[in-house]
Design an enzyme around this catalytic site. Structure first.
Site, PDB file in Angstrom:
ATOM      1  N   ARG A   1       0.835  -1.203   0.000  1.00  0.00           N
ATOM      2  CA  ARG A   1       0.000   0.000   0.000  1.00  0.00           C
ATOM      3  C   ARG A   1       0.867   1.250   0.000  1.00  0.00           C
ATOM      4  O   ARG A   1       0.603   2.205  -0.715  1.00  0.00           O
ATOM      5  CB  ARG A   1      -0.930  -0.012   1.214  1.00  0.00           C
ATOM      6  CG  ARG A   1      -2.260  -0.721   0.991  1.00  0.00           C
ATOM      7  CD  ARG A   1      -2.122  -2.139   0.456  1.00  0.00           C
ATOM      8  NE  ARG A   1      -3.394  -2.814   0.326  1.00  0.00           N
ATOM      9  CZ  ARG A   1      -3.915  -3.594   1.268  1.00  0.00           C
ATOM     10  NH1 ARG A   1      -3.277  -3.801   2.412  1.00  0.00           N
ATOM     11  NH2 ARG A   1      -5.065  -4.192   1.056  1.00  0.00           N
TER      12      ARG A   1
ATOM     13  N   GLU B   1      -9.901 -12.537   1.711  1.00  0.00           N
ATOM     14  CA  GLU B   1     -10.786 -11.563   1.064  1.00  0.00           C
ATOM     15  C   GLU B   1     -10.887 -11.774  -0.445  1.00  0.00           C
ATOM     16  O   GLU B   1     -10.785 -10.843  -1.240  1.00  0.00           O
ATOM     17  CB  GLU B   1     -10.299 -10.135   1.370  1.00  0.00           C
ATOM     18  CG  GLU B   1     -10.297  -9.815   2.866  1.00  0.00           C
ATOM     19  CD  GLU B   1      -9.767  -8.433   3.166  1.00  0.00           C
ATOM     20  OE1 GLU B   1     -10.190  -7.833   4.161  1.00  0.00           O
ATOM     21  OE2 GLU B   1      -8.895  -7.946   2.400  1.00  0.00           O
TER      22      GLU B   1
ATOM     23  N   TRP C   1      -6.576 -13.912  11.542  1.00  0.00           N
ATOM     24  CA  TRP C   1      -6.709 -12.473  11.764  1.00  0.00           C
ATOM     25  C   TRP C   1      -8.109 -12.102  12.225  1.00  0.00           C
ATOM     26  O   TRP C   1      -8.304 -11.069  12.884  1.00  0.00           O
ATOM     27  CB  TRP C   1      -6.341 -11.705  10.490  1.00  0.00           C
ATOM     28  CG  TRP C   1      -7.312 -11.811   9.357  1.00  0.00           C
ATOM     29  CD1 TRP C   1      -7.354 -12.782   8.401  1.00  0.00           C
ATOM     30  CD2 TRP C   1      -8.374 -10.904   9.036  1.00  0.00           C
ATOM     31  NE1 TRP C   1      -8.367 -12.546   7.512  1.00  0.00           N
ATOM     32  CE2 TRP C   1      -9.011 -11.393   7.872  1.00  0.00           C
ATOM     33  CE3 TRP C   1      -8.847  -9.725   9.615  1.00  0.00           C
ATOM     34  CZ2 TRP C   1     -10.094 -10.759   7.279  1.00  0.00           C
ATOM     35  CZ3 TRP C   1      -9.931  -9.080   9.029  1.00  0.00           C
ATOM     36  CH2 TRP C   1     -10.543  -9.598   7.873  1.00  0.00           C
TER      37      TRP C   1
ATOM     38  N   TRP D   1      -0.788  -2.579   8.569  1.00  0.00           N
ATOM     39  CA  TRP D   1      -1.255  -2.274   7.225  1.00  0.00           C
ATOM     40  C   TRP D   1      -1.060  -0.784   6.985  1.00  0.00           C
ATOM     41  O   TRP D   1      -1.247   0.026   7.893  1.00  0.00           O
ATOM     42  CB  TRP D   1      -2.718  -2.676   7.070  1.00  0.00           C
ATOM     43  CG  TRP D   1      -2.935  -4.137   7.341  1.00  0.00           C
ATOM     44  CD1 TRP D   1      -3.424  -4.700   8.488  1.00  0.00           C
ATOM     45  CD2 TRP D   1      -2.630  -5.217   6.458  1.00  0.00           C
ATOM     46  NE1 TRP D   1      -3.445  -6.070   8.372  1.00  0.00           N
ATOM     47  CE2 TRP D   1      -2.972  -6.421   7.135  1.00  0.00           C
ATOM     48  CE3 TRP D   1      -2.108  -5.297   5.173  1.00  0.00           C
ATOM     49  CZ2 TRP D   1      -2.804  -7.674   6.549  1.00  0.00           C
ATOM     50  CZ3 TRP D   1      -1.941  -6.552   4.591  1.00  0.00           C
ATOM     51  CH2 TRP D   1      -2.289  -7.716   5.273  1.00  0.00           C
ATOM     52  N   THR D   2      -0.697  -0.404   5.777  1.00  0.00           N
ATOM     53  CA  THR D   2      -0.150   0.944   5.586  1.00  0.00           C
ATOM     54  C   THR D   2      -1.002   1.841   4.696  1.00  0.00           C
ATOM     55  O   THR D   2      -0.496   2.816   4.132  1.00  0.00           O
ATOM     56  CB  THR D   2       1.282   0.865   5.019  1.00  0.00           C
ATOM     57  OG1 THR D   2       1.246   0.235   3.734  1.00  0.00           O
ATOM     58  CG2 THR D   2       2.200   0.113   5.950  1.00  0.00           C
TER      59      THR D   2
END
EC number: 3.2.1.52
Length: 532
Positions: free
Chosen positions: A130, A295, A362, A437-438
């Site tokens: 990201r 996902e 997660w 997460w970025t």
């Protein structure tokens, strides 16, 4: 000390450890101590102030350290044990020992330490897809991990928003997929806004080789992730023929889940096999490769006559079963190369995994327990409290985050192997890992702010098994070491003025709301999984 040793007794006597002191013992152990204590400029020799020996009765990461008037004696189970003993010795010295240049001598108190980790997997995850972080930041993060006895660096190298590694077999990946024309800047659930600034970058294979060697010297294992078959916009921007529809894609400039999905047909397996070979060849000793599996939107598989015919030829009834087959096929490819696959928990729920595949739950520890009961090794990675892209308080001063609130205390209270689990289930929990997460972490300063000192609490939990009752007091003392290391951590009392958010702060998602949604996704612990 952080993490807390299993045994630390104060002894009478002390001595002055001088810069340029001699360390003696087996060459690999001596090298480990010198790497761990660069400021001391230690010299190898036949005898000296630091004496090392190997003790096969100790775990590979275990050690004993005794310091007194005659110097320091270390017994280690292996190179990693010697490295961790040296990190403990470093914490016995003044904070200045964590700087790159120091004084001429250092007082060492008399102590006896006996120590080994509670868990073998003590990890940090960094999403470089990201937002890209240059090699220098990865090497720096490895140093910070090593100082805290963390030993797994999970690099998320591919997602819809970018591909981050050179491929000589498929060069359009780094030529096309490594950059995007702009980046989303809005808060969660706000109208979309963009910065209109190109963003990109990738690691060459030589960079990966350097990162791998640098990490191994510091007892850290790099775990590369190529997330498939979903999250595939960037891959398909370069090679649309690998998709389920063949339609063109662009590297995604927004956040969220994309319907882009790789085809499960043989050319995709050949493509990923070549990528795995490049990763493993560059990193060297690569015992784990993460293949994602999270996902995944399967609509394009279901609507494709070619993929449906292929599914039928395999004797599979549904697209979910085909996804399970696809991930197992990739795990088989890795196993042929001596590497174990790691997946997110959706891949376990889809079924059909190799038994040696590690599962990262997660979405909560309930699905982790199911994976452990099924015989898989589990790495605890739940959103709460191990997603460090969540804010550390609900204060309006906090910089942009996906939601509120995960505190240092929340991390310190976490138990990777819950006591209510059966003994055999607890035994399959090999450790825990925090995720950064970025989407909203665009630079190294923000990375520091999000990661530390919450990662200090993670280090304590994963090394010691649980945070000690005096953890907060030790953490306050430990912050001086982070200062010496140049870490721009979040102060325990709240952000510095220059770390505060931009003026506008709309409502964000509370972590309890997220967990409620996750529980709804995973509530049926008895749900059946297709067998292949």
């Amino acid at each position: 000390m952080i993490p807390r040793p299993h045994l630390l007794n104060e002894l009478s006597g002390s001595f002055e450890l001088t810069a340029g002191a001699v360390v003696s013992g087996p060459a690999d152990l001596v090298d480990a101590v010198r790497v761990a204590l660069p400021v001391l400029d230690l010299r190898p020799g036949d005898s000296g102030e630091i004496a090392l020996r190997e003790d096969p009765a100790l775990d590979a990461e275990g050690y004993r350290l005794v310091s007194g008037s005659r110097g320091v004696e270390i017994a280690a189970g292996g190179r990693a044990g010697a490295f961790y003993a040296a990190q403990s010795l470093r914490q016995l010295l003044p904070d200045a020992a964590f700087r790159t240049a120091g004084r001429a001598s250092w007082p060492v108190p008399g102590v006896r330490i006996e120590d080994s980790p509670a868990f073998s997997w003590r990890g940090l995850h960094l999403d470089v897809a990201r937002h890209f972080f240059p090699k220098r930041e990865i090497l720096r993060l490895i140093d910070l991990m090593a100082a805290h006895k963390l030993n797994r660096l999970h690099l998320h190298l591919a997602d819809d928003q970018g591909w981050r590694v050179e491929s000589r077999a498929y060069p359009l990946l780094h030529e096309v997929s490594s950059h995007r024309p702009r980046t989303a800047t809005h808060y969660y659930r706000e109208p979309e806004t963009y910065d209109d600034i190109p963003h990109g970058g990738y690691y060459t294979l030589d960079d990966l080789a350097e990162i791998g060697a640098y990490a191994r010297a510091r007892a850290v294992t790099v775990v590369p992730e190529i997330d498939v078959p979903g999250h595939a916009s960037a891959i398909l921007a370069a090679y649309p023929m690998l998709g389920a529809t063949g339609e063109p894609y662009e590297v995604l400039d927004r956040w969220g889940i994309s319907p882009a999905i790789l085809s499960p047909l043989p050319p995709t397996v050949e493509f990923l096999t070549a990528i795995f070979d490049e990763l493993i060849g560059a990193l060297g000793d690569t015992p784990y490769v993460h293949i994602g599996g999270d996902e995944v939107v399967l609509d394009h598989w279901t609507s494709s006559p070619e993929i449906s015919a292929y599914r039928d030829s395999l004797g599979l009834a549904t697209s979910n079963e085909l996804q399970a087959w696809f991930l197992r096929r990739l795990a088989d490819v890795l196993a042929e190369r001596g590497t174990r696959a790691v997946v997110w928990d959706e891949a376990f729920v889809s079924g059909g995994l190799r038994l040696d595949t590690l599962v990262m739950p997660w979405r909560g520890m309930n699905v982790g327990r199911r994976a452990a009961a099924a015989g898989h090794e589990v790495i605890a990675t739940p959103v709460f409290p191990l997603y460090f892209d969540y804010a550390e308080s609900a204060s309006a001063d906090e910089p942009m985050a996906i939601g509120d609130t995960i505190t240092v205390a929340d991390v310190a209270a976490f138990r990777p192997a819950p006591e209510e689990w059966a003994e055999e289930e607890r035994a399959r929990v090999v450790g825990a890992q925090a995720q950064l997460w970025t989407e909203r972490v665009a630079d190294a300063r923000t990375l520091d702010y999000r990661m530390w000192p919450r990662a200090c609490a993670l280090a304590e939990v994963t090394w010691s098994g649980a945070a000690g009752p005096d953890f907060t007091a030790r953490l306050e003392r430990h912050l001086g070491r982070l200062d010496a290391l140049g870490v721009e951590y979040r102060p325990l009392a709240g952000p510095h003025p220059w770390q505060r958010r931009r003026p506008h702060r709309p409502s964000v998602v509370d972590v309890e709301q997220v967990m409620a949604r996750i529980d709804a996704m995973t509530h049926d612990a008895e749900s059946t999984r297709p067998s292949l």
